[in-house]
Write a protein that holds these residues in place. Structure first.
Motif, PDB file in Angstrom:
ATOM      1  N   UNK A 242       0.838  -1.195   0.000  1.00 40.78           N
ATOM      2  CA  UNK A 242       0.000   0.000   0.000  1.00 40.78           C
ATOM      3  C   UNK A 242       0.872   1.242   0.000  1.00 40.78           C
ATOM      4  N   UNK A 243       0.476   2.202  -0.810  1.00 43.33           N
ATOM      5  CA  UNK A 243       1.025   3.549  -0.694  1.00 43.33           C
ATOM      6  C   UNK A 243       0.221   4.261   0.374  1.00 43.33           C
ATOM      7  N   UNK A 244       0.913   4.945   1.284  1.00 49.76           N
ATOM      8  CA  UNK A 244       0.265   5.578   2.433  1.00 49.76           C
ATOM      9  C   UNK A 244       0.276   7.093   2.238  1.00 49.76           C
ATOM     10  N   UNK A 245      -0.895   7.704   2.456  1.00 45.19           N
ATOM     11  CA  UNK A 245      -1.059   9.134   2.244  1.00 45.19           C
ATOM     12  C   UNK A 245      -1.710   9.787   3.460  1.00 45.19           C
ATOM     13  N   UNK A 246      -1.517  11.094   3.591  1.00 46.04           N
ATOM     14  CA  UNK A 246      -2.401  11.923   4.384  1.00 46.04           C
ATOM     15  C   UNK A 246      -3.020  12.937   3.430  1.00 46.04           C
ATOM     16  N   UNK A 247      -3.731  13.922   3.949  1.00 42.86           N
ATOM     17  CA  UNK A 247      -4.433  14.843   3.072  1.00 42.86           C
ATOM     18  C   UNK A 247      -3.503  15.839   2.384  1.00 42.86           C
ATOM     19  N   UNK A 248      -2.206  15.811   2.763  1.00 39.33           N
ATOM     20  CA  UNK A 248      -1.231  16.678   2.115  1.00 39.33           C
ATOM     21  C   UNK A 248      -0.439  15.963   1.034  1.00 39.33           C
ATOM     22  N   UNK A 249      -0.479  14.612   1.025  1.00 31.49           N
ATOM     23  CA  UNK A 249       0.256  13.880   0.006  1.00 31.49           C
ATOM     24  C   UNK A 249       0.852  12.589   0.546  1.00 31.49           C
ATOM     25  N   UNK A 250       1.801  11.995  -0.195  1.00 33.84           N
ATOM     26  CA  UNK A 250       2.368  10.705   0.201  1.00 33.84           C
ATOM     27  C   UNK A 250       3.247  10.809   1.433  1.00 33.84           C
ATOM     28  N   UNK A 251       3.199   9.745   2.263  1.00 34.32           N
ATOM     29  CA  UNK A 251       4.021   9.702   3.473  1.00 34.32           C
ATOM     30  C   UNK A 251       4.869   8.435   3.557  1.00 34.32           C
ATOM     31  N   UNK A 252       4.530   7.372   2.798  1.00 36.79           N
ATOM     32  CA  UNK A 252       5.328   6.152   2.877  1.00 36.79           C
ATOM     33  C   UNK A 252       4.635   4.980   2.222  1.00 36.79           C
ATOM     34  N   UNK A 253       5.070   3.770   2.609  1.00 36.54           N
ATOM     35  CA  UNK A 253       4.510   2.546   2.046  1.00 36.54           C
ATOM     36  C   UNK A 253       4.453   1.468   3.132  1.00 36.54           C
ATOM     37  N   UNK A 254       3.580   0.487   2.894  1.00 34.67           N
ATOM     38  CA  UNK A 254       3.504  -0.661   3.795  1.00 34.67           C
ATOM     39  C   UNK A 254       3.445  -1.944   2.977  1.00 34.67           C
ATOM     40  N   UNK A 255       3.899  -3.041   3.595  1.00 30.77           N
ATOM     41  CA  UNK A 255       3.808  -4.362   2.964  1.00 30.77           C
ATOM     42  C   UNK A 255       3.388  -5.384   4.007  1.00 30.77           C
ATOM     43  N   UNK A 256       2.742  -6.452   3.529  1.00 29.57           N
ATOM     44  CA  UNK A 256       2.349  -7.580   4.363  1.00 29.57           C
ATOM     45  C   UNK A 256       2.558  -8.869   3.578  1.00 29.57           C
ATOM     46  N   UNK A 257       3.050  -9.901   4.249  1.00 27.98           N
ATOM     47  CA  UNK A 257       3.119 -11.244   3.686  1.00 27.98           C
ATOM     48  C   UNK A 257       1.878 -12.008   4.117  1.00 27.98           C
ATOM     49  N   UNK A 258       1.252 -12.748   3.187  1.00 28.86           N
ATOM     50  CA  UNK A 258      -0.028 -13.385   3.481  1.00 28.86           C
ATOM     51  C   UNK A 258       0.045 -14.904   3.385  1.00 28.86           C
ATOM     52  N   UNK A 259      -0.604 -15.567   4.326  1.00 25.91           N
ATOM     53  CA  UNK A 259      -0.956 -16.984   4.225  1.00 25.91           C
ATOM     54  C   UNK A 259      -2.364 -17.047   3.663  1.00 25.91           C
ATOM     55  N   UNK A 260      -2.526 -17.738   2.543  1.00 25.93           N
ATOM     56  CA  UNK A 260      -3.841 -17.838   1.887  1.00 25.93           C
ATOM     57  C   UNK A 260      -4.251 -19.301   1.828  1.00 25.93           C
ATOM     58  N   UNK A 261      -5.506 -19.575   2.185  1.00 24.46           N
ATOM     59  CA  UNK A 261      -5.994 -20.953   2.118  1.00 24.46           C
ATOM     60  C   UNK A 261      -7.510 -20.942   2.054  1.00 24.46           C
ATOM     61  N   UNK A 262      -8.068 -22.081   1.656  1.00 23.32           N
ATOM     62  CA  UNK A 262      -9.525 -22.227   1.653  1.00 23.32           C
ATOM     63  C   UNK A 262     -10.032 -22.404   3.079  1.00 23.32           C
ATOM     64  N   UNK A 263     -11.215 -21.913   3.333  1.00 21.45           N
ATOM     65  CA  UNK A 263     -11.848 -22.149   4.622  1.00 21.45           C
ATOM     66  C   UNK A 263     -12.311 -23.601   4.720  1.00 21.45           C
ATOM     67  N   UNK A 264     -12.191 -24.169   5.904  1.00 20.53           N
ATOM     68  CA  UNK A 264     -12.595 -25.554   6.097  1.00 20.53           C
ATOM     69  C   UNK A 264     -13.862 -25.604   6.929  1.00 20.53           C
TER      70      UNK A 264
END
Length: 264
Positions: A242-264
Motif C-alpha cells: 500500500x502507498x500511504x497518504x495523508x491529506x497533504x500527500x504521500x508519506x510512505x509505504x507498507x507491505x504484508x506477507x499473506x498466508x492464503x488458504x480455503x476455509x474448512x
C-alpha cells in the motif's frame, strides 16, 4: 471503553485489552492494528531523543493476540549517533505474540535544500469525498471495525480488488494519551490486506504474518489513506502493498506477507 488499551496503574509496561481490539474472526483474538499501534506507542517512548524520528517499523506476528492483558517492552538494541535500532516485544501470559524492530533516524538540521522535482508528489481524494462502508465482513458486534472509521474512495469490503481507503481512529491506542502519527499509521496499515481483498471472505482466509511500514514523512491529521493492492498466488502465499497518504500527500509505504488458504 474509551481506548483500545487501558494502562495498568501498578505496571507501566502492562495494558488491559478492551473489546475495541477484537478482530473479525474470533471473539477472543485481536485485530492486528491495535497491537501494532501499541508497539509503536512503546517504541516512541523508549529512550526518546530530540531531533530523531522513526522511519521504519517491521512487526512479526508470532500468533493470535488474545483479548487479554498484554505486556510490552522496548529497548535500544543498536545505539548510534545518527541511526539507532529499537526492539520491542508484545507478550500475553502465554508468551510473546508480536515483536518489532524500528529504525530511529536523526533529522537533518537545518532541513536539506532539495529541488521540488525530486520530492514525492500526488494526492488522493480526501475522506470528505469518500463513502463510508459499514458492511465489514464479521459477526462480531464490537471490535476494531466499530472503533475506527473506514471511507472508501475506490473499492469496498464487498468489491474484491485494489482499494483506496481512508481510516480514522475513533479512540486512542492507550487511554489518556493522544495517538501519535506513527500509532495511527501502524494501526491503519494492518487493514491493507482487508480493504484490498481479492478473494471472497466467506471462502478463503488470508492472514498476514507481518507488517512493515516505512515513512519518509509522518502523516498529519487524523486520517490515514491506504492505496492498497493484494497479490494472491495459487500456492497459497501472497502479499499486500500500500502507498500511504495523508491529506497533504504521500508519506510512505507498507507491505504484508499473506498466508492464503480455503476455509474448512
Amino acid at each position: 471503553m474509551d481506548a483500545f488499551y487501558l494502562p495498568d496503574p501498578s505496571n507501566p509496561n502492562r495494558f488491559e485489552s478492551t473489546e475495541l481490539t477484537r478482530g473479525p474472526w474470533s471473539p477472543d483474538a485481536q485485530h492486528g492494528g491495535p497491537p501494532a499501534g501499541l508497539l509503536a506507542h512503546a517504541i516512541e517512548r523508549c529512550e526518546p531523543r530530540d531531533g530523531f524520528q522513526v522511519g521504519r517499523v517491521s512487526v512479526e506476528i508470532l500468533g493470535p493476540v488474545p483479548l487479554a492483558p498484554l505486556t510490552v517492552e522496548a529497548k535500544v538494541a543498536r545505539p548510534g549517533r545518527n541511526v539507532e535500532m529499537i526492539e520491542a516485544q508484545l507478550s500475553s501470559d502465554r508468551g510473546p505474540v508480536m515483536k518489532a524492530t524500528a529504525w530511529r533516524i536523526h533529522l537533518a538540521d537545518p532541513p536539506l535544500e532539495l529541488p521540488d522535482s525530486i520530492l514525492p508528489t500526488g494526492t488522493r481524494p480526501g475522506p470528505e469525498l469518500a463513502s463510508a462502508d459499514v458492511n465489514f465482513p464479521t459477526t462480531q458486534k464490537v471490535g476494531f471495525h466499530t472503533a475506527i472509521e473506514y471511507r472508501f474512495v475506490e473499492g469496498s469490503f464487498t468489491e474484491p480488488g485494489p482499494a483506496v481507503c481512508w481510516i480514522r481512529l475513533k479512540h486512542p491506542i492507550v487511554a489518556g494519551t493522544d495517538p501519535s502519527p506513527l500509532e495511527r499509521t501502524m494501526a491503519a496499515a494492518d487493514s491493507s490486506s482487508g480493504v484490498s481483498a481479492t478473494l471472497d471472505w466467506n471462502e478463503y482466509i488470508f492472514i498476514n504474518t507481518d507488517l512493515t511500514v516505512t515513512l519518509h514523512r509522518h502523516p498529519v491529521g487524523e486520517w490515514v489513506c491506504l492505496d492498497a493492492v493484494t497479490y494472491p498466488q495459487p500456492h497459497g502465499i501472497g502479499m499486500t502493498e500500500a502507498a500511504v497518504f495523508d491529506q497533504q500527500g504521500p508519506v510512505g509505504r507498507s507491505t504484508q506477507t499473506l498466508l492464503i488458504n480455503r476455509r474448512t
